[in-house]
Motif scaffolding. Structure first.
Motif, mmCIF file in Angstrom:
data_model
loop_
_atom_site.group_PDB
_atom_site.id
_atom_site.type_symbol
_atom_site.label_atom_id
_atom_site.label_comp_id
_atom_site.label_asym_id
_atom_site.label_seq_id
_atom_site.Cartn_x
_atom_site.Cartn_y
_atom_site.Cartn_z
ATOM 1 N N ALA A 78 7.929 -32.186 -13.785
ATOM 2 C CA ALA A 78 8.753 -32.947 -14.742
ATOM 3 C C ALA A 78 8.627 -32.356 -16.146
ATOM 4 O O ALA A 78 9.637 -32.221 -16.866
ATOM 5 C CB ALA A 78 8.330 -34.409 -14.737
ATOM 6 N N LEU A 79 7.410 -32.009 -16.543
ATOM 7 C CA LEU A 79 7.218 -31.356 -17.849
ATOM 8 C C LEU A 79 7.954 -30.016 -17.893
ATOM 9 O O LEU A 79 8.549 -29.651 -18.911
ATOM 10 C CB LEU A 79 5.727 -31.144 -18.115
ATOM 11 C CG LEU A 79 4.914 -32.358 -18.575
ATOM 12 C CD1 LEU A 79 3.431 -32.031 -18.601
ATOM 13 C CD2 LEU A 79 5.368 -32.827 -19.956
ATOM 14 N N SER A 80 7.911 -29.297 -16.780
ATOM 15 C CA SER A 80 8.585 -27.996 -16.712
ATOM 16 C C SER A 80 10.094 -28.158 -16.854
ATOM 17 O O SER A 80 10.755 -27.351 -17.523
ATOM 18 C CB SER A 80 8.255 -27.298 -15.386
ATOM 19 O OG SER A 80 6.869 -27.115 -15.252
ATOM 20 N N LEU A 81 10.629 -29.198 -16.225
ATOM 21 C CA LEU A 81 12.075 -29.467 -16.335
ATOM 22 C C LEU A 81 12.452 -29.772 -17.778
ATOM 23 O O LEU A 81 13.477 -29.294 -18.287
ATOM 24 C CB LEU A 81 12.450 -30.633 -15.423
ATOM 25 C CG LEU A 81 13.936 -31.005 -15.374
ATOM 26 C CD1 LEU A 81 14.768 -29.854 -14.831
ATOM 27 C CD2 LEU A 81 14.146 -32.260 -14.514
ATOM 28 N N ALA A 82 11.605 -30.563 -18.451
ATOM 29 C CA ALA A 82 11.843 -30.842 -19.872
ATOM 30 C C ALA A 82 11.783 -29.550 -20.677
ATOM 31 O O ALA A 82 12.588 -29.333 -21.592
ATOM 32 C CB ALA A 82 10.812 -31.840 -20.390
ATOM 33 N N GLY A 83 10.835 -28.665 -20.318
ATOM 34 C CA GLY A 83 10.714 -27.374 -20.991
ATOM 35 C C GLY A 83 11.948 -26.509 -20.808
ATOM 36 O O GLY A 83 12.336 -25.760 -21.717
ATOM 37 N N VAL A 253 11.605 -14.460 -12.139
ATOM 38 C CA VAL A 253 12.040 -15.687 -11.443
ATOM 39 C C VAL A 253 11.775 -15.569 -9.941
ATOM 40 O O VAL A 253 11.264 -16.500 -9.309
ATOM 41 C CB VAL A 253 13.537 -15.957 -11.721
ATOM 42 C CG1 VAL A 253 14.082 -17.022 -10.770
ATOM 43 C CG2 VAL A 253 13.739 -16.388 -13.166
ATOM 44 N N VAL A 254 12.088 -14.398 -9.366
ATOM 45 C CA VAL A 254 11.894 -14.206 -7.920
ATOM 46 C C VAL A 254 10.407 -14.246 -7.570
ATOM 47 O O VAL A 254 9.987 -14.941 -6.630
ATOM 48 C CB VAL A 254 12.526 -12.875 -7.461
ATOM 49 C CG1 VAL A 254 12.199 -12.608 -5.991
ATOM 50 C CG2 VAL A 254 14.035 -12.900 -7.654
ATOM 51 N N ILE A 255 9.579 -13.506 -8.321
ATOM 52 C CA ILE A 255 8.139 -13.459 -8.028
ATOM 53 C C ILE A 255 7.496 -14.828 -8.266
ATOM 54 O O ILE A 255 6.679 -15.289 -7.461
ATOM 55 C CB ILE A 255 7.443 -12.383 -8.873
ATOM 56 C CG1 ILE A 255 8.002 -10.995 -8.552
ATOM 57 C CG2 ILE A 255 5.940 -12.388 -8.629
ATOM 58 C CD1 ILE A 255 7.516 -9.905 -9.483
ATOM 59 N N ALA A 256 7.869 -15.482 -9.367
ATOM 60 C CA ALA A 256 7.301 -16.804 -9.670
ATOM 61 C C ALA A 256 7.666 -17.808 -8.577
ATOM 62 O O ALA A 256 6.847 -18.664 -8.208
ATOM 63 C CB ALA A 256 7.789 -17.290 -11.029
ATOM 64 N N SER A 257 8.874 -17.725 -8.041
ATOM 65 C CA SER A 257 9.280 -18.621 -6.952
ATOM 66 C C SER A 257 8.441 -18.363 -5.708
ATOM 67 O O SER A 257 8.023 -19.308 -5.021
ATOM 68 C CB SER A 257 10.763 -18.415 -6.630
ATOM 69 O OG SER A 257 11.565 -18.656 -7.762
ATOM 70 N N ALA A 258 8.188 -17.075 -5.422
ATOM 71 C CA ALA A 258 7.359 -16.726 -4.262
ATOM 72 C C ALA A 258 5.929 -17.237 -4.444
ATOM 73 O O ALA A 258 5.320 -17.765 -3.501
ATOM 74 C CB ALA A 258 7.366 -15.217 -4.055
ATOM 75 N N ILE A 259 5.383 -17.094 -5.655
ATOM 76 C CA ILE A 259 4.034 -17.593 -5.940
ATOM 77 C C ILE A 259 3.991 -19.112 -5.788
ATOM 78 O O ILE A 259 3.032 -19.674 -5.238
ATOM 79 C CB ILE A 259 3.597 -17.183 -7.360
ATOM 80 C CG1 ILE A 259 3.451 -15.659 -7.457
ATOM 81 C CG2 ILE A 259 2.280 -17.848 -7.735
ATOM 82 C CD1 ILE A 259 3.183 -15.155 -8.866
ATOM 83 N N LEU A 260 5.035 -19.776 -6.248
ATOM 84 C CA LEU A 260 5.123 -21.233 -6.150
ATOM 85 C C LEU A 260 5.097 -21.687 -4.697
ATOM 86 O O LEU A 260 4.313 -22.570 -4.314
ATOM 87 C CB LEU A 260 6.402 -21.709 -6.843
ATOM 88 C CG LEU A 260 6.668 -23.205 -6.895
ATOM 89 C CD1 LEU A 260 5.605 -23.913 -7.707
ATOM 90 C CD2 LEU A 260 8.044 -23.483 -7.475
ATOM 91 N N LEU A 290 8.466 -20.604 -14.379
ATOM 92 C CA LEU A 290 9.746 -20.514 -13.674
ATOM 93 C C LEU A 290 10.839 -21.277 -14.416
ATOM 94 O O LEU A 290 11.960 -20.776 -14.581
ATOM 95 C CB LEU A 290 9.578 -21.058 -12.254
ATOM 96 C CG LEU A 290 10.821 -21.056 -11.358
ATOM 97 C CD1 LEU A 290 11.391 -19.655 -11.209
ATOM 98 C CD2 LEU A 290 10.489 -21.637 -9.988
ATOM 99 N N ALA A 291 10.524 -22.478 -14.902
ATOM 100 C CA ALA A 291 11.533 -23.304 -15.579
ATOM 101 C C ALA A 291 12.001 -22.665 -16.883
ATOM 102 O O ALA A 291 13.212 -22.566 -17.142
ATOM 103 C CB ALA A 291 10.962 -24.696 -15.847
#
Length: 423
Positions: A78-83, A253-260, A290-291
């Motif tokens: 949620a904080l990330s979405l706000a960010g 974005v791609v690498i961060a999504s994979a890490i997530l 990512l956000a």
């Protein structure tokens, strides 16, 4: 990668000492309208929907994650979405100020066209870095207590990332030579290395145990040296795999999504609370990365209306390195970075000075056709053009990001087949 050009002050506009007439100072026009194009919301919406499906499926359906841990993950989300929304709003504001300070670049891959003469604001990765750090600090209120075991390492991670943002912005302003650039991440990693209190052991792969005679090997100080080298590699590898609109942010974005996804899978599949917390710690860093990166991607995607600068590439590389180190999956992280490893190996002769290295190792652009042609420079960008032929900048970037996604998927497949046999 953009060629920066700074405007110099016009000396003829200064009043001469013997000039008796006083002229009123011209008032600066009010900065009301954003000088850059609006964000590409459609692209971001598609990417968000694409990444959200596996994310929510794993968290709410596939794995039974403890209520408190899931709650902290969702608070962080949620904080990330706000960010994300704050970053989208802040980038046009910051672009006006960097343009005032003549921090802009021209898009070399559009030279000879009207778009090639547009001043594109640079170093806007500073916005992403600042928003990320604010989110990281605020998240402590919701998740950590004063006596938390992870608080020291969490703040050390934020200090390393903050240090890297500062050094990246200094590089954007002062244009530091390449030899110095290679050393910057090692200084930024010092807070993390000094505060690191985790294990310094590695698990020996099962096929090698008969030869080594050990199942677990303690590396001691060598493990910290390895962590420092990993931080240097991740940071610089993002920086040199660049040159196209959207490539630097897209690969992040791609690498961060994979890490997530990897972190959620490990949290859900493990019963070890310490192991879960290590991956949760990594996840707390990757979600805001990512956000905020998606927000920057909405301006940096082709045709780019904002350049990220070394500030962003250093920040993104250091954040992913920290997430991999403290999540204890550095081997997996290196497989996610396979395109960056290949790009580094191709670049090594030029980086080492064996082969002449120009300032911008970019492909040649034909303004008549709008196509890029690969040069003999050792980059993955030029290698793709030499291998697959001439193409537009947008198509080339999509090819490279698809290759990045394939490398990440290959890592998951490899882990699935080697689980139980390799380690």
């Amino acid at each position: 990668m953009a060629a920066r050009k700074r405007a110099s002050k016009d000396s003829s506009a200064q009043t001469k000492p013997n000039d008796t007439t006083t002229r009123p100072k011209p008032q600066e026009p009010p900065l009301t309208d954003p000088p850059i194009a609006p964000p590409k919301s459609g692209v971001i919406l598609k990417l968000t929907l694409f990444f959200s499906v596996p994310y929510f499926y794993l968290i709410f359906y596939h794995y039974k994650i403890e209520h408190e841990l899931r709650k902290s993950i969702l608070i962080n989300a949620a904080l990330s979405l706000a960010g994300f929304f704050v970053t989208v709003k802040m980038i046009p504001v910051a672009s006006r100020y960097v343009l005032k300070r003549n921090l802009f670049g021209y898009d070399i891959n559009k030279k000879g066209t009207p778009q090639g003469t547009v001043k594109v604001p640079e170093s806007l990765g500073i916005v992403v870095g600042i928003v990320f750090l604010v989110l990281g600090i605020l998240f402590q209120y919701f998740n950590f207590t004063a006596d938390s075991n992870w608080l020291v390492e969490y703040n050390a991670a934020l200090a390393s990332i903050c240090f890297m943002v500062l050094l990246g912005f200094v590089d954007d302003v002062l244009d530091i030579p390449w030899r110095v650039k290679l050393l910057l991440p090692s200084f930024a990693a010092l807070p993390l290395l000094m505060a690191y209190a985790g294990h310094t052991t590695i698990i020996i792969p099962k096929p090698l145990i008969p030869y080594v005679g050990l199942e677990v090997l303690d590396l001691g100080w060598m493990y910290k040296l390895y962590m420092g080298l990993l931080a240097v590699f991740c940071t610089n590898s993002i920086n040199i795999h660049a040159g196209l609109n959207g490539l630097e942010v897209g690969q992040t974005v791609v690498i961060a999504s994979a890490i997530l996804i990897h972190n959620i899978m490990q949290i859900g599949a493990s019963a070890d609370s310490e192991y879960k917390m290590a991956h949760a710690f990594s996840l707390y860093l990757v979600q805001p990365l990512l956000a905020t990166s998606l927000a920057l991607f909405s301006y940096n995607w082709y045709p780019s209306s904002a350049f990220v600068g070394d500030t962003y590439t250093y920040f993104a590389g250091m954040t992913m390195a920290v997430a991999g180190i403290l999540g204890h999956f550095s081997e997996t992280l290196l497989i996610f970075f396979v395109p960056q490893v290949l790009n580094f190996l191709l670049s090594l002769p030029q980086l080492a000075g064996i082969v002449p290295c120009p300032r911008h190792r970019l492909p040649k652009f034909d303004p008549g056709t709008g196509l890029l042609t690969g040069t003999n420079d050792g980059t993955l960008v030029n290698f793709f053009l030499r291998r697959f032929g001439r193409m537009t900048e947008k198509s080339l970037c999509i090819y490279l990001l698809v290759f990045q996604a394939i490398a990440c998927c290959f890592c998951f497949v490899l882990r699935f087949f080697l689980a139980g046999w390799y380690k």
